[in-house]
Design a protein around this motif. Structure first.
Motif, PDB file in Angstrom:
ATOM      1  N   LEU A  85       0.818  -1.215   0.000  1.00 23.32           N
ATOM      2  CA  LEU A  85       0.000   0.000   0.000  1.00 23.32           C
ATOM      3  C   LEU A  85       0.852   1.266   0.000  1.00 23.32           C
ATOM      4  O   LEU A  85       0.446   2.300  -0.562  1.00 23.32           O
ATOM      5  CB  LEU A  85      -0.926  -0.003   1.223  1.00 23.32           C
ATOM      6  N   GLU A  86       2.017   1.211   0.607  1.00 29.16           N
ATOM      7  CA  GLU A  86       2.877   2.395   0.664  1.00 29.16           C
ATOM      8  C   GLU A  86       3.325   2.853  -0.721  1.00 29.16           C
ATOM      9  O   GLU A  86       3.788   3.989  -0.886  1.00 29.16           O
ATOM     10  CB  GLU A  86       4.105   2.107   1.531  1.00 29.16           C
ATOM     11  N   GLU A  87       3.193   2.007  -1.710  1.00 31.88           N
ATOM     12  CA  GLU A  87       3.588   2.381  -3.066  1.00 31.88           C
ATOM     13  C   GLU A  87       2.528   3.217  -3.776  1.00 31.88           C
ATOM     14  O   GLU A  87       2.743   3.694  -4.887  1.00 31.88           O
ATOM     15  CB  GLU A  87       3.867   1.116  -3.888  1.00 31.88           C
ATOM     16  N   TYR A  88       1.355   3.382  -3.142  1.00 33.86           N
ATOM     17  CA  TYR A  88       0.238   4.073  -3.784  1.00 33.86           C
ATOM     18  C   TYR A  88      -0.087   5.384  -3.071  1.00 33.86           C
ATOM     19  O   TYR A  88       0.127   5.528  -1.853  1.00 33.86           O
ATOM     20  CB  TYR A  88      -1.016   3.185  -3.778  1.00 33.86           C
ATOM     21  N   GLU A  89      -0.618   6.323  -3.825  1.00 39.07           N
ATOM     22  CA  GLU A  89      -1.145   7.563  -3.264  1.00 39.07           C
ATOM     23  C   GLU A  89      -2.603   7.314  -2.890  1.00 39.07           C
ATOM     24  O   GLU A  89      -3.463   7.262  -3.762  1.00 39.07           O
ATOM     25  CB  GLU A  89      -1.043   8.701  -4.282  1.00 39.07           C
ATOM     26  N   VAL A  90      -2.872   7.174  -1.623  1.00 35.37           N
ATOM     27  CA  VAL A  90      -4.207   6.769  -1.209  1.00 35.37           C
ATOM     28  C   VAL A  90      -4.930   7.805  -0.359  1.00 35.37           C
ATOM     29  O   VAL A  90      -6.163   7.768  -0.253  1.00 35.37           O
ATOM     30  CB  VAL A  90      -4.167   5.434  -0.423  1.00 35.37           C
ATOM     31  N   GLU A  91      -4.202   8.726   0.247  1.00 35.10           N
ATOM     32  CA  GLU A  91      -4.825   9.608   1.217  1.00 35.10           C
ATOM     33  C   GLU A  91      -5.677  10.680   0.556  1.00 35.10           C
ATOM     34  O   GLU A  91      -5.264  11.337  -0.403  1.00 35.10           O
ATOM     35  CB  GLU A  91      -3.756  10.266   2.093  1.00 35.10           C
ATOM     36  N   SER A  92      -6.881  10.843   1.096  1.00 29.53           N
ATOM     37  CA  SER A  92      -7.791  11.917   0.686  1.00 29.53           C
ATOM     38  C   SER A  92      -8.223  12.679   1.925  1.00 29.53           C
ATOM     39  O   SER A  92      -8.362  12.104   3.013  1.00 29.53           O
ATOM     40  CB  SER A  92      -9.029  11.356  -0.022  1.00 29.53           C
ATOM     41  N   ASP A  93      -8.466  13.968   1.754  1.00 28.55           N
ATOM     42  CA  ASP A  93      -8.993  14.762   2.859  1.00 28.55           C
ATOM     43  C   ASP A  93     -10.486  14.512   3.042  1.00 28.55           C
ATOM     44  O   ASP A  93     -11.013  14.638   4.149  1.00 28.55           O
ATOM     45  CB  ASP A  93      -8.754  16.251   2.607  1.00 28.55           C
ATOM     46  N   ARG A  94     -11.143  14.150   1.924  1.00 29.77           N
ATOM     47  CA  ARG A  94     -12.585  13.951   1.988  1.00 29.77           C
ATOM     48  C   ARG A  94     -12.974  12.921   0.928  1.00 29.77           C
ATOM     49  O   ARG A  94     -12.368  12.838  -0.140  1.00 29.77           O
ATOM     50  CB  ARG A  94     -13.321  15.264   1.712  1.00 29.77           C
ATOM     51  N   VAL A  95     -14.006  12.145   1.243  1.00 29.86           N
ATOM     52  CA  VAL A  95     -14.577  11.210   0.274  1.00 29.86           C
ATOM     53  C   VAL A  95     -16.066  11.498   0.167  1.00 29.86           C
ATOM     54  O   VAL A  95     -16.761  11.599   1.191  1.00 29.86           O
ATOM     55  CB  VAL A  95     -14.351   9.736   0.694  1.00 29.86           C
ATOM     56  N   ILE A  96     -16.527  11.646  -1.051  1.00 29.51           N
ATOM     57  CA  ILE A  96     -17.958  11.857  -1.312  1.00 29.51           C
ATOM     58  C   ILE A  96     -18.444  10.713  -2.183  1.00 29.51           C
ATOM     59  O   ILE A  96     -17.889  10.461  -3.262  1.00 29.51           O
ATOM     60  CB  ILE A  96     -18.220  13.212  -1.987  1.00 29.51           C
ATOM     61  N   VAL A  97     -19.454   9.998  -1.700  1.00 28.38           N
ATOM     62  CA  VAL A  97     -20.043   8.871  -2.432  1.00 28.38           C
ATOM     63  C   VAL A  97     -21.448   9.271  -2.859  1.00 28.38           C
ATOM     64  O   VAL A  97     -22.282   9.617  -2.017  1.00 28.38           O
ATOM     65  CB  VAL A  97     -20.108   7.604  -1.558  1.00 28.38           C
ATOM     66  N   ILE A  98     -21.704   9.241  -4.144  1.00 28.04           N
ATOM     67  CA  ILE A  98     -23.045   9.532  -4.659  1.00 28.04           C
ATOM     68  C   ILE A  98     -23.611   8.229  -5.203  1.00 28.04           C
ATOM     69  O   ILE A  98     -23.077   7.655  -6.161  1.00 28.04           O
ATOM     70  CB  ILE A  98     -23.018  10.622  -5.732  1.00 28.04           C
ATOM     71  N   VAL A  99     -24.672   7.760  -4.560  1.00 25.23           N
ATOM     72  CA  VAL A  99     -25.318   6.509  -4.935  1.00 25.23           C
ATOM     73  C   VAL A  99     -26.602   6.841  -5.689  1.00 25.23           C
ATOM     74  O   VAL A  99     -27.549   7.373  -5.112  1.00 25.23           O
ATOM     75  CB  VAL A  99     -25.642   5.647  -3.699  1.00 25.23           C
ATOM     76  N   ILE A 100     -26.617   6.543  -6.963  1.00 21.38           N
ATOM     77  CA  ILE A 100     -27.820   6.746  -7.772  1.00 21.38           C
ATOM     78  C   ILE A 100     -28.624   5.461  -7.679  1.00 21.38           C
ATOM     79  O   ILE A 100     -28.386   4.484  -8.389  1.00 21.38           O
ATOM     80  CB  ILE A 100     -27.468   7.106  -9.226  1.00 21.38           C
ATOM     81  N   VAL A 140      -9.351  -3.777  -0.366  1.00 21.27           N
ATOM     82  CA  VAL A 140      -9.170  -2.395  -0.807  1.00 21.27           C
ATOM     83  C   VAL A 140      -9.043  -2.360  -2.332  1.00 21.27           C
ATOM     84  O   VAL A 140      -8.342  -3.183  -2.934  1.00 21.27           O
ATOM     85  CB  VAL A 140      -7.915  -1.788  -0.159  1.00 21.27           C
ATOM     86  N   LEU A 141      -9.722  -1.407  -2.942  1.00 20.95           N
ATOM     87  CA  LEU A 141      -9.677  -1.261  -4.406  1.00 20.95           C
ATOM     88  C   LEU A 141      -8.418  -0.482  -4.802  1.00 20.95           C
ATOM     89  O   LEU A 141      -8.470   0.618  -5.343  1.00 20.95           O
ATOM     90  CB  LEU A 141     -10.940  -0.544  -4.892  1.00 20.95           C
ATOM     91  N   LYS A 142      -7.265  -1.092  -4.547  1.00 19.10           N
ATOM     92  CA  LYS A 142      -6.010  -0.371  -4.691  1.00 19.10           C
ATOM     93  C   LYS A 142      -5.649  -0.087  -6.142  1.00 19.10           C
ATOM     94  O   LYS A 142      -4.875   0.834  -6.427  1.00 19.10           O
ATOM     95  CB  LYS A 142      -4.880  -1.138  -4.008  1.00 19.10           C
ATOM     96  N   ASP A 143      -6.215  -0.855  -7.082  1.00 17.02           N
ATOM     97  CA  ASP A 143      -5.890  -0.636  -8.495  1.00 17.02           C
ATOM     98  C   ASP A 143      -6.361   0.718  -8.996  1.00 17.02           C
ATOM     99  O   ASP A 143      -5.940   1.165 -10.071  1.00 17.02           O
ATOM    100  CB  ASP A 143      -6.521  -1.728  -9.353  1.00 17.02           C
ATOM    101  N   ALA A 144      -7.240   1.370  -8.229  1.00 14.92           N
ATOM    102  CA  ALA A 144      -7.728   2.684  -8.653  1.00 14.92           C
ATOM    103  C   ALA A 144      -6.740   3.796  -8.323  1.00 14.92           C
ATOM    104  O   ALA A 144      -6.824   4.893  -8.886  1.00 14.92           O
ATOM    105  CB  ALA A 144      -9.063   2.982  -7.977  1.00 14.92           C
ATOM    106  N   PHE A 145      -5.761   3.536  -7.442  1.00 13.08           N
ATOM    107  CA  PHE A 145      -4.881   4.598  -6.960  1.00 13.08           C
ATOM    108  C   PHE A 145      -3.626   4.740  -7.824  1.00 13.08           C
ATOM    109  O   PHE A 145      -3.090   3.757  -8.347  1.00 13.08           O
ATOM    110  CB  PHE A 145      -4.479   4.331  -5.513  1.00 13.08           C
ATOM    111  N   LYS A 146      -3.161   5.963  -7.912  1.00 13.31           N
ATOM    112  CA  LYS A 146      -1.903   6.231  -8.604  1.00 13.31           C
ATOM    113  C   LYS A 146      -0.737   5.667  -7.803  1.00 13.31           C
ATOM    114  O   LYS A 146      -0.770   5.628  -6.570  1.00 13.31           O
ATOM    115  CB  LYS A 146      -1.697   7.735  -8.773  1.00 13.31           C
ATOM    116  N   ARG A 147       0.251   5.226  -8.505  1.00 12.73           N
ATOM    117  CA  ARG A 147       1.499   4.824  -7.836  1.00 12.73           C
ATOM    118  C   ARG A 147       2.349   6.046  -7.572  1.00 12.73           C
ATOM    119  O   ARG A 147       2.361   6.994  -8.350  1.00 12.73           O
ATOM    120  CB  ARG A 147       2.273   3.809  -8.690  1.00 12.73           C
ATOM    121  N   LYS A 148       3.043   6.007  -6.442  1.00  8.00           N
ATOM    122  CA  LYS A 148       3.928   7.118  -6.120  1.00  8.00           C
ATOM    123  C   LYS A 148       5.120   7.120  -7.062  1.00  8.00           C
ATOM    124  O   LYS A 148       5.594   6.065  -7.500  1.00  8.00           O
ATOM    125  CB  LYS A 148       4.428   6.970  -4.674  1.00  8.00           C
ATOM    126  N   GLU A 149       5.539   8.306  -7.386  1.00 15.58           N
ATOM    127  CA  GLU A 149       6.730   8.425  -8.237  1.00 15.58           C
ATOM    128  C   GLU A 149       7.963   8.059  -7.421  1.00 15.58           C
ATOM    129  O   GLU A 149       8.137   8.497  -6.297  1.00 15.58           O
ATOM    130  CB  GLU A 149       6.862   9.851  -8.760  1.00 15.58           C
TER     131      GLU A 149
END
Length: 488
Positions: free
Chosen positions: A213-228, A476-485
């Motif tokens: 997990l440390e190889e990915y940029e995962v941190e967000s200040d906020r998460v908004i989920v919109i469920v239609i 964790v859906l880690k494939d969605a996250f960018k890898r750290k440079e």
């Protein structure tokens, strides 16, 4: 916008007794029998035989409550009725015709026309379409005519036959009844054991933090989920949704995101935000007999680190998530429902500023239920949701609330043909739209591996730096996250 009142919460629970197929069948049969005997002048002088005969057929009520016959299994329900008649039972025309007429009056006129007109403003002529939806519906609700009618007819004819013959019950008739019950029970068991094989597979292990997990940029200040709510995947692809399409194209889409079983709204939300399944969190349908989930939710996880989450949704969701839900009334015209919800969403963001904010849009689901999913009204409601999400995101940007914010857009379940059925994973229910967008999310990505909505809880917890909910199983859906440079 008004919150759901205490009366509306209670009324919603009462309505689920008539909406969910399991409680509807016994309620309808008992009510029909009592009305029929009242018309026949039997009520008042024959209470004892009526109650005695009821207790004799009670095992069949229990059997049909225990076993759903969803999707194609409903076709087998006519076999016990046929065997009953061939083996010496009797078909009473009067009560059978009365029951069929009463059933279609309830579903087509009371529910499909009167109820929907008062609640969401559907036309008084909705019955001209709704009867077709009832005949096509395949999920185990009261609106599934092809499942409910054979159940109702067998129970009523058995009950009336027993009632008429109370004084003449013999050892032979007792063994006939016992043998018939045993054969129907065995028949139902075999069907569900060997043919009911389309439930999604569970994640057997609890979720764990990925080793890399440390190889990915995962941190967000906020998460908004919109469920239609109730947005069927292929109909979403057909609808005019330029803003959602742009979010999807510039984010990561999971093309095989699977909902949970049974795919009922309260079940799905409970699974999405606990990370586990009904056998653990305890919510088995929209009819919640015991209020509150049995396990930790993502809201509990956030409280452990001093962060706050909020879910904006209709009264049903209080039954599982309690005070973490800000309710909205579902008694309003469907044309303005989602608009009013988004107005309330802006107010909550401004006043409470939650770290996790989940918004349930209900217009698409309500249109599917009242008008069907294969009509233009359904596509129009999805397009309206697109415009409302765009307006909300633009407002968030102006308010400075989109900095390092991740958006998740999804449906809790799809909808099948008929009255927008959902619950037992018919075509159109099982796989739902799901994509993520934000500064840490990979752009222009499609993940084609199968995943489940139970992964939302652990993924949100990861992004907000919280522990996983106690029983979270979805990885964790880690494939969605960018890898750290990598630094040179």
């Amino acid at each position: 916008m008004k919150s759901a009142s205490k009366f509306e919460k209670v009324a919603a629970r009462c309505w689920n007794l008539l909406n969910e197929g399991k409680p509807f069948t016994p309620i309808f049969v008992v009510g029909t029998m009592m009305m029929y005997l009242l018309v026949q002048g039997e009520i008042g002088t024959n209470w004892a035989p009526m109650l005695q005969s009821f207790f004799i057929v009670l095992p069949f009520f229990v059997l049909y409550y225990h076993y759903d016959f969803p999707l194609f299994l409903r076709n087998y329900l006519w076999i016990p009725l046929l065997v009953f008649l061939v083996a010496g039972g009797e078909f009473f025309i009067g009560i059978s015709v009365f029951a069929i007429a009463l059933y279609f009056f309830f579903t087509v006129f009371f529910w499909g026309t009167f109820y929907y007109h008062l609640r969401i403003g559907t036309s008084w002529l909705n019955f001209t379409r709704f009867w077709k939806l009832v005949m096509k519906n395949s999920d185990s609700t009261s609106g599934n005519a092809q499942e409910q009618l054979p159940k109702i007819l067998l129970l009523l004819n058995m009950w009336l036959l027993t009632f008429n013959g109370m004084k003449g019950i013999t050892t032979h008739s007792f063994y006939w009844y016992l043998g018939f019950f045993a054969s129907v029970w065995l028949f139902s068991f075999v069907l569900h054991r060997y043919l009911f094989d389309w439930k999604p597979k569970y994640y057997e292990e609890k979720a764990s933090v990925p080793q890399d997990l440390e190889e990915y940029e995962v941190e967000s200040d906020r998460v908004i989920v919109i469920v239609i709510d109730g947005m069927r995947k292929e109909r979403f692809q057909e609808a005019n949704t330029p803003f959602l399409d742009s979010l999807k194209a510039n984010g990561t889409e999971y093309t095989n995101m699977e909902t949970v079983y049974p795919a009922r709204t309260v079940v799905c939300f409970s699974s999405m935000f606990t990370g586990t399944y009904p056998f653990e969190h305890g919510i088995q349908s929209n009819m919640v007999w015991r209020l509150g989930i049995k396990v930790e939710s993502i809201f509990d996880s956030l409280r452990k680190i001093g962060k706050k989450g909020k879910l904006l949704g209709i009264a049903h969701l209080v039954d599982s998530m309690g005070d973490d839900v800000e309710t909205v009334t579902a008694v309003m015209k469907n044309d303005v429902a989602d608009t009013n919800i988004m107005k309330r969403a802006k107010h909550i963001m401004k006043e409470q500023d939650p770290d996790l904010f989940i918004v349930q849009l209900i217009g698409t689901d309500q249109t599917g239920h009242s008008r069907g999913v294969l009509y233009d009204e359904y596509l129009q409601k999805i397009s309206e949701a697109d415009a409302l999400v765009e307006d909300f995101v633009n407002w968030l940007q102006k308010e400075g609330k989109m900095n390092n914010t991740t958006l998740m857009i999804c449906a809790d379940h799809g909808q099948a043909d008929g009255i927008g059925g959902h619950g037992h994973l018919d075509e159109g229910e099982r796989f739902v739209p799901f994509f993520m967008h934000g500064p840490t999310i990979r752009p222009n990505q499609k993940i084609e591996d199968k995943h489940s909505l139970v992964s939302l809880a652990s993924t949100i917890a990861t992004m907000l730096g919280a522990p996983f909910p106690s029983h979270a199983r979805g990885p964790v859906l880690k494939d969605a996250f960018k890898r750290k440079e990598k630094s040179s």
